[in-house]
Design an enzyme around this catalytic site. Structure first.
Site, PDB file in Angstrom:
ATOM      1  CG  ASP A 127      30.987  30.436  -8.695  1.00 41.59           C
ATOM      2  OD1 ASP A 127      31.379  31.001  -8.032  1.00 41.59           O
ATOM      3  OD2 ASP A 127      29.857  29.834  -8.443  1.00 41.59           O
ATOM      4  CB  CYS A 185      35.878  55.615  -2.649  1.00 38.92           C
ATOM      5  SG  CYS A 185      34.274  55.095  -3.172  1.00 38.92           S
ATOM      6  CB  CYS A 188      31.239  49.391  -1.513  1.00 38.91           C
ATOM      7  SG  CYS A 188      32.815  49.425  -0.839  1.00 38.91           S
ATOM      8  CB  CYS A 192      26.837  46.927   3.022  1.00 35.18           C
ATOM      9  SG  CYS A 192      26.188  45.299   3.469  1.00 35.18           S
ATOM     10  CB  CYS A 208      26.641  38.827   2.421  1.00 37.48           C
ATOM     11  SG  CYS A 208      26.405  38.993   0.630  1.00 37.48           S
ATOM     12  CB  CYS A 235      22.426  41.687  -2.560  1.00 34.93           C
ATOM     13  SG  CYS A 235      22.734  43.435  -2.014  1.00 34.93           S
ATOM     14  CB  CYS A 238      28.493  46.326  -2.201  1.00 34.42           C
ATOM     15  SG  CYS A 238      28.982  44.694  -2.712  1.00 34.42           S
ATOM     16  CB  CYS A 242      31.423  50.648  -7.166  1.00 35.97           C
ATOM     17  SG  CYS A 242      33.185  50.776  -7.838  1.00 35.97           S
TER      18      CYS A 242
HETATM   19  C1  B12 Z   1      32.044  32.184  -1.512  1.00 38.43           C
HETATM   20  C2  B12 Z   1      31.738  33.076  -2.941  1.00 38.43           C
HETATM   21  C3  B12 Z   1      30.816  34.118  -2.419  1.00 38.43           C
HETATM   22  C4  B12 Z   1      30.268  34.225  -1.040  1.00 38.43           C
HETATM   23  C5  B12 Z   1      31.478  35.124  -0.153  1.00 38.43           C
HETATM   24  C6  B12 Z   1      31.864  36.567  -0.879  1.00 38.43           C
HETATM   25  C7  B12 Z   1      33.224  36.660  -0.516  1.00 38.43           C
HETATM   26  N1  B12 Z   1      33.349  38.211  -0.642  1.00 38.43           N
HETATM   27  O1  B12 Z   1      34.033  36.003  -0.014  1.00 38.43           O
HETATM   28  C8  B12 Z   1      28.823  35.048  -1.318  1.00 38.43           C
HETATM   29  C9  B12 Z   1      27.846  33.930  -1.253  1.00 38.43           C
HETATM   30  C10 B12 Z   1      28.492  36.093  -0.043  1.00 38.43           C
HETATM   31  C11 B12 Z   1      29.153  35.577  -2.496  1.00 38.43           C
HETATM   32  C12 B12 Z   1      28.462  36.770  -3.053  1.00 38.43           C
HETATM   33  C13 B12 Z   1      28.765  37.239  -4.170  1.00 38.43           C
HETATM   34  N2  B12 Z   1      29.511  36.677  -5.406  1.00 38.43           N
HETATM   35 CO1  B12 Z   1      30.576  35.056  -5.078  1.00 38.43          CO
HETATM   36  N3  B12 Z   1      31.952  33.896  -5.087  1.00 38.43           N
HETATM   37  C14 B12 Z   1      32.457  33.145  -4.177  1.00 38.43           C
HETATM   38  C15 B12 Z   1      33.627  32.245  -4.509  1.00 38.43           C
HETATM   39  C16 B12 Z   1      33.003  30.805  -4.805  1.00 38.43           C
HETATM   40  C17 B12 Z   1      34.742  31.954  -3.416  1.00 38.43           C
HETATM   41  C18 B12 Z   1      35.173  33.477  -3.036  1.00 38.43           C
HETATM   42  C19 B12 Z   1      36.029  33.452  -1.732  1.00 38.43           C
HETATM   43  O2  B12 Z   1      37.194  32.404  -2.094  1.00 38.43           O
HETATM   44  N4  B12 Z   1      35.650  34.089  -0.632  1.00 38.43           N
HETATM   45  C20 B12 Z   1      36.479  33.859   0.617  1.00 38.43           C
HETATM   46  C21 B12 Z   1      37.152  35.296   0.549  1.00 38.43           C
HETATM   47  C22 B12 Z   1      38.229  35.243   1.701  1.00 38.43           C
HETATM   48  O3  B12 Z   1      37.897  35.545  -0.467  1.00 38.43           O
HETATM   49  P1  B12 Z   1      38.005  36.858  -1.054  1.00 38.43           P
HETATM   50  O4  B12 Z   1      36.874  37.887  -0.593  1.00 38.43           O
HETATM   51  O5  B12 Z   1      37.885  36.698  -2.673  1.00 38.43           O
HETATM   52  O6  B12 Z   1      39.419  37.248  -0.547  1.00 38.43           O
HETATM   53  C23 B12 Z   1      40.578  37.047  -1.335  1.00 38.43           C
HETATM   54  C24 B12 Z   1      41.392  38.489  -1.716  1.00 38.43           C
HETATM   55  O7  B12 Z   1      40.332  39.553  -1.531  1.00 38.43           O
HETATM   56  C25 B12 Z   1      42.337  38.492  -0.710  1.00 38.43           C
HETATM   57  N5  B12 Z   1      42.277  39.758   0.309  1.00 38.43           N
HETATM   58  C26 B12 Z   1      41.895  39.532   1.522  1.00 38.43           C
HETATM   59  N6  B12 Z   1      42.116  40.630   2.101  1.00 38.43           N
HETATM   60  C27 B12 Z   1      42.692  41.524   0.994  1.00 38.43           C
HETATM   61  C28 B12 Z   1      43.114  42.874   1.489  1.00 38.43           C
HETATM   62  C29 B12 Z   1      43.606  43.428   0.397  1.00 38.43           C
HETATM   63  C30 B12 Z   1      44.074  44.971   0.374  1.00 38.43           C
HETATM   64  C31 B12 Z   1      43.625  42.837  -0.853  1.00 38.43           C
HETATM   65  C32 B12 Z   1      44.076  43.650  -2.173  1.00 38.43           C
HETATM   66  C33 B12 Z   1      43.151  41.558  -1.157  1.00 38.43           C
HETATM   67  C34 B12 Z   1      42.820  41.019   0.033  1.00 38.43           C
HETATM   68  O8  B12 Z   1      42.509  37.521  -0.083  1.00 38.43           O
HETATM   69  C35 B12 Z   1      41.421  36.391  -0.066  1.00 38.43           C
HETATM   70  C36 B12 Z   1      41.839  35.297  -0.182  1.00 38.43           C
HETATM   71  O9  B12 Z   1      42.441  34.702  -1.578  1.00 38.43           O
HETATM   72  C37 B12 Z   1      33.828  32.861  -5.919  1.00 38.43           C
HETATM   73  C38 B12 Z   1      34.388  32.083  -6.976  1.00 38.43           C
HETATM   74  C39 B12 Z   1      35.594  31.494  -6.831  1.00 38.43           C
HETATM   75  N7  B12 Z   1      35.922  30.124  -7.075  1.00 38.43           N
HETATM   76  O10 B12 Z   1      36.722  32.334  -6.325  1.00 38.43           O
HETATM   77  C40 B12 Z   1      32.520  33.539  -6.225  1.00 38.43           C
HETATM   78  C41 B12 Z   1      32.825  35.260  -6.886  1.00 38.43           C
HETATM   79  C42 B12 Z   1      33.538  35.916  -6.030  1.00 38.43           C
HETATM   80  N8  B12 Z   1      31.456  35.654  -6.670  1.00 38.43           N
HETATM   81  C43 B12 Z   1      31.102  36.490  -7.423  1.00 38.43           C
HETATM   82  C44 B12 Z   1      29.750  37.243  -7.698  1.00 38.43           C
HETATM   83  C45 B12 Z   1      29.352  37.639  -9.032  1.00 38.43           C
HETATM   84  C46 B12 Z   1      29.118  37.392  -6.529  1.00 38.43           C
HETATM   85  C47 B12 Z   1      28.011  38.317  -6.192  1.00 38.43           C
HETATM   86  C48 B12 Z   1      28.155  39.910  -6.770  1.00 38.43           C
HETATM   87  C49 B12 Z   1      26.470  37.901  -6.693  1.00 38.43           C
HETATM   88  C50 B12 Z   1      25.452  38.590  -6.154  1.00 38.43           C
HETATM   89  N9  B12 Z   1      25.042  39.719  -6.917  1.00 38.43           N
HETATM   90  O11 B12 Z   1      24.853  38.336  -5.280  1.00 38.43           O
HETATM   91  C51 B12 Z   1      28.120  38.590  -4.762  1.00 38.43           C
HETATM   92  C52 B12 Z   1      28.979  39.786  -4.101  1.00 38.43           C
HETATM   93  C53 B12 Z   1      29.289  39.878  -2.679  1.00 38.43           C
HETATM   94  C54 B12 Z   1      30.738  40.454  -2.472  1.00 38.43           C
HETATM   95  N10 B12 Z   1      30.652  41.842  -1.967  1.00 38.43           N
HETATM   96  O12 B12 Z   1      31.593  39.588  -2.481  1.00 38.43           O
HETATM   97  C55 B12 Z   1      32.085  36.726  -8.635  1.00 38.43           C
HETATM   98  C56 B12 Z   1      32.892  37.808  -8.367  1.00 38.43           C
HETATM   99  C57 B12 Z   1      33.137  38.154  -9.931  1.00 38.43           C
HETATM  100  C58 B12 Z   1      34.029  39.839  -9.627  1.00 38.43           C
HETATM  101  N11 B12 Z   1      34.196  40.539 -10.665  1.00 38.43           N
HETATM  102  O13 B12 Z   1      34.686  39.946  -8.586  1.00 38.43           O
HETATM  103  C59 B12 Z   1      33.080  35.232  -8.351  1.00 38.43           C
HETATM  104  C60 B12 Z   1      34.416  35.505  -8.724  1.00 38.43           C
HETATM  105  C61 B12 Z   1      32.350  34.167  -9.273  1.00 38.43           C
HETATM  106  C62 B12 Z   1      32.571  34.269 -10.783  1.00 38.43           C
HETATM  107  N12 B12 Z   1      33.267  33.128 -11.193  1.00 38.43           N
HETATM  108  O14 B12 Z   1      32.376  35.182 -11.289  1.00 38.43           O
HETATM  109  N13 B12 Z   1      30.121  34.918  -3.179  1.00 38.43           N
HETATM  110  S1  SF4 Z   2      26.015  42.147  -1.827  1.00 36.27           S
HETATM  111 FE1  SF4 Z   2      24.621  43.219  -0.644  1.00 36.27          FE
HETATM  112  S2  SF4 Z   2      24.600  42.481   1.490  1.00 36.27           S
HETATM  113 FE2  SF4 Z   2      26.266  41.418   0.541  1.00 36.27          FE
HETATM  114  S3  SF4 Z   2      28.147  42.884   0.829  1.00 36.27           S
HETATM  115 FE3  SF4 Z   2      27.154  43.734  -0.793  1.00 36.27          FE
HETATM  116  S4  SF4 Z   2      25.709  45.226  -0.389  1.00 36.27           S
HETATM  117 FE4  SF4 Z   2      25.956  44.076   1.369  1.00 36.27          FE
HETATM  118  S1  SF4 Z   3      34.705  49.284  -4.434  1.00 28.38           S
HETATM  119 FE1  SF4 Z   3      34.064  50.858  -5.443  1.00 28.38          FE
HETATM  120  S2  SF4 Z   3      32.529  51.781  -3.885  1.00 28.38           S
HETATM  121 FE2  SF4 Z   3      33.930  50.508  -2.715  1.00 28.38          FE
HETATM  122  S3  SF4 Z   3      35.678  51.620  -1.970  1.00 28.38           S
HETATM  123 FE3  SF4 Z   3      36.273  50.854  -4.040  1.00 28.38          FE
HETATM  124  S4  SF4 Z   3      35.813  52.385  -5.461  1.00 28.38           S
HETATM  125 FE4  SF4 Z   3      34.533  52.882  -3.621  1.00 28.38          FE
END
Ligand code: B12
Ligand code: SF4
Ligand code: SF4
Length: 310
Positions: A127, A185, A188, A192, A208, A235, A238, A242
């Site tokens: 992380d 699907c 999510c 949200c 978020c 939270c 999402c 799933c």
């Molecule tokens: C910043 C961060 C957050 C931020 C932003 C989340 C986000 N979606 O970016 C916040 C605070 C909101 C957050 C929330 C959560 N987080 Co967080 N977070 C991080 C962190 C530190 C960096 C993520 C990042 O780089 N974000 C920037 C965005 C642009 O990156 P991305 O969404 O990953 O997108 C990449 C790919 O998806 C891809 N991509 C973009 N477009 C597309 C399109 C397609 C088709 C595809 C295939 C890919 C793709 O390119 C992007 C750039 O590489 C990581 C740890 C790490 N070092 O990576 C943990 C991490 C992602 N978080 C984690 C967790 C557990 C959570 C939460 C579930 C916690 C909670 N329950 O509250 C939530 C989930 C919310 C969500 N739906 O993402 C876990 C996820 C584990 C997993 N199985 O995925 C991580 C990996 C930490 C860990 N080591 O376990 N998080």
């Molecule tokens: S963690 Fe909750 S608020 Fe954040 S994107 Fe998922 S459903 Fe939305």
């Molecule tokens: S992440 Fe899970 S809930 Fe979201 S579109 Fe994919 S299968 Fe459906």
């Protein structure tokens, strides 16, 4: 040993350490670098300015540790079953701080890698580092990146922590997980509570609840305060909706990730009454320490107001 045997032995040792899955990816530039740039330019990172500073390394993980050639990527299941309490806490936070638990487990995996490949250098991350963890996990064959941006394992769903050990050991990679099993699907995106997804795979973190309750510093604006609903910390919506979690998530039996009742079902009035010193004594070694006493009091006040209108 040859690279194939090294990789097989590392996976065996990883499973013995308690990881639920281990995969290997060779390091190369991130195929989604352009998406990261667009995401940052749009301002979706909010106040998480470290994501801007780390962008070069996330776009090319070879810049993190120049001698490294491979990433050993792990998943650890943290699902606990579905709990209900008036003030909700995301499941990833129910146990001791995962940075500490999995950080030390990953150090043991790194030691195993150096044991298997004696001259190897290693660096472990969970992380906190500048590592594109979900992208590496997908390339290591562990799952796909869902529309909710989570890495989803076809075997155990998305309630998993990702860990990474970068190394220069000579390893044979797994095939990337190329399939997109979301299909049509969009559960999510529709579920949200704050409409934080601006498109599939794109999250505006500023909306978020996880960002608002954990990363956001200072007071909530009135709309932010209302938007967190009854989420005290993080939270899970999402992920809860799933179908891959509904079907495949099973409660973990990992003793180091056992839930702590004072976190899983928190006492809201008690939390509101704690001063800074009492907060540290009670929650200092838990994920609540990140927002700290002031942040958790702010969250608790919002949940109480959203619950009874005060
Ligand atoms: C910043 C961060 C957050 C931020 C932003 C989340 C986000 N979606 O970016 C916040 C605070 C909101 C957050 C929330 C959560 N987080 Co967080 N977070 C991080 C962190 C530190 C960096 C993520 C990042 O780089 N974000 C920037 C965005 C642009 O990156 P991305 O969404 O990953 O997108 C990449 C790919 O998806 C891809 N991509 C973009 N477009 C597309 C399109 C397609 C088709 C595809 C295939 C890919 C793709 O390119 C992007 C750039 O590489 C990581 C740890 C790490 N070092 O990576 C943990 C991490 C992602 N978080 C984690 C967790 C557990 C959570 C939460 C579930 C916690 C909670 N329950 O509250 C939530 C989930 C919310 C969500 N739906 O993402 C876990 C996820 C584990 C997993 N199985 O995925 C991580 C990996 C930490 C860990 N080591 O376990 N998080
Ligand atoms: S963690 Fe909750 S608020 Fe954040 S994107 Fe998922 S459903 Fe939305
Ligand atoms: S992440 Fe899970 S809930 Fe979201 S579109 Fe994919 S299968 Fe459906």
């Amino acid at each position: 040993m040859n690279p194939v045997d090294n990789s097989a032995e590392i996976k065996r040792r990883g499973a013995a350490l308690g990881f639920d899955a281990v995969g290997i990816a060779l390091l190369e530039s991130n195929p989604h670098a352009a998406e990261l740039d667009r995401w940052l330019e749009a301002g979706y990172a909010g106040t998480m300015t470290y994501l801007h500073r780390q962008a070069d390394k996330r776009k090319d993980p070879r810049h993190i540790m120049p001698e490294a050639t491979a990433a050993v990527v792990t998943l650890a299941n943290y699902f606990h079953g579905r709990g209900e309490s008036d003030a909700r806490v995301a499941q990833y936070a129910w146990s001791a701080d995962y940075h500490r638990v999995l950080g030390s487990r990953l150090e043991r995996l790194a030691a195993a890698i150096r044991d298997i490949a004696p001259a190897a250098r290693t660096r472990a991350y969970v992380d906190a580092g500048p590592v594109p963890e979900r992208e590496l996990a997908q390339r290591a064959g562990l799952g796909w990146i869902g529309k909710n941006t989570m890495l989803i394992s076809p075997d155990i769903g998305s309630f998993t922590f990702i860990g990474v050990v970068l190394t220069d050991a000579d390893l044979s990679p797994d095939l990337p997980f190329e399939a997109d099993r979301c299909g049509t699907c969009r559960a999510c995106l529709d579920a949200c509570p704050t409409n934080a997804f601006v498109a599939p795979h794109t999250l505006d973190a500023r909306r978020c609840i996880s960002y608002l309750t954990i990363e956001r510093r200072g007071d909530f604006t009135p709309p932010e305060r209302a938007s967190v609903g009854n989420w005290l910390f993080g939270c899970d919506v999402c992920q809860d909706v799933c179908p891959w979690n509904v079907r495949f998530a099973r409660p973990t039996d990992d003793p180091e990730l056992a839930p702590r009742p004072e976190i899983a079902a928190p006492d809201l009035p008690g939390l509101l009454a704690l001063d800074a010193a009492a907060f540290v004594a009670r929650y200092g070694d838990t994920p609540f320490a990140r927002p700290g006493a002031a942040g958790m009091r702010r969250n608790a006040a919002a949940v109480r107001a959203n619950g009874d209108g005060t």
